[in-house]
Scaffold this active site. Sequence first.
Site, PDB file in Angstrom:
ATOM      1  N   CYS A 158     -12.676  79.731 -54.286  1.00 45.90           N
ATOM      2  CA  CYS A 158     -14.036  80.250 -54.106  1.00 45.90           C
ATOM      3  C   CYS A 158     -14.964  79.605 -55.137  1.00 45.90           C
ATOM      4  O   CYS A 158     -14.628  79.560 -56.330  1.00 45.90           O
ATOM      5  CB  CYS A 158     -14.034  81.764 -54.282  1.00 45.90           C
ATOM      6  SG  CYS A 158     -15.701  82.472 -54.266  1.00 45.90           S
ATOM      7  N   GLU A 203      -5.916  85.065 -59.424  1.00 47.16           N
ATOM      8  CA  GLU A 203      -7.169  84.503 -59.951  1.00 47.16           C
ATOM      9  C   GLU A 203      -7.142  84.443 -61.481  1.00 47.16           C
ATOM     10  O   GLU A 203      -7.584  83.461 -62.083  1.00 47.16           O
ATOM     11  CB  GLU A 203      -8.377  85.330 -59.490  1.00 47.16           C
ATOM     12  CG  GLU A 203      -9.693  84.711 -59.963  1.00 47.16           C
ATOM     13  CD  GLU A 203     -10.904  85.598 -59.753  1.00 47.16           C
ATOM     14  OE1 GLU A 203     -11.813  85.553 -60.608  1.00 47.16           O
ATOM     15  OE2 GLU A 203     -10.958  86.330 -58.743  1.00 47.16           O
TER      16      GLU A 203
END
EC number: 1.17.7.4
Length: 308
Positions: free
Chosen positions: A96, A126
């Site tokens: 992202c 993440e």
Amino acid sequence: MEVYLAQPRGFCAGVVRAIEIVERALEKYGPPVYVRHEIVHNKYVVESLKNKGAMFVEDLSEVPPHAVTVFSAHGVAKSVEEEAASRGLPVLNATCPLVTKVHNQGKRYMSKGRALILIGHAGHPEVEGTMGQVPGPVLLVQNVDDVAALTLPADTPVAYITQTTLSVDDTKDIIAALQQRFTDIQGPDIRDICYATQNRQSAVRDLSKLVDVILVVGAANSSNSNRLREIGTEVGVASYLVADGSELNPDWLKDAKAVGITAGASAPEVLVDDVIEALRRIGPVTVSVLSGREENIEFRLPAELAAV
């Protein structure tokens, strides 16, 4: 029964981009395309991509030589990028853009000689990717107690970054504790916090004022979906996380006149429809969508896929 749908809910721009990267790669190169880690945390999405020819692996060693490889939306450590390069794997990076922005912020703070603190959940992909992207030690804090336990002197120049699936509300107490603890501290602008996380949490708070029960459509391993359920519970509304309509328990709805539905950022709308159908099997429902923040953000695809 009144059913209210939160707005916004479901897919964010980063998830849309990540799924589209896998689909376009399959179109352009043909199956199989190898994806390191679940592209997003949703079993339905992962299974539908598997059916189209995507192969999901946890380690690059499972990827055959020269096979097209996709990095998931959560991002990866520098060591993973280097391993792919050393093996000559053609890589499409579905990280992202907001996660990439956090990586770059961390590198910038560290290049200025600041000790770097990451606010996030230990073990989340993440977080592991971010800690592995920054060239130096990163201190992970998950709560206010972790801040108190930091052994850095109070006058140490520090900076903080945050996991994107945490909202302004999730991080504000930790940030306040850091600001109290250190005399020389920097952090990203509040506008740099992931818009999608914040918007979905705000929408659940609005939803909670109208309903007796909240159903959050999302995966058990989805950080942002779990947080939506927690927020409903915190404001005093019975809230449940369901993967789809098959997990709906009619007992939850006893005495409920109004039910709210939202969905985590990696949950597709087809699963929301499935939950509504499950409600219809219990009794007649009327469905309305709350007015909420419109999201018009689109992230660009990698150049090699843009024309597919």
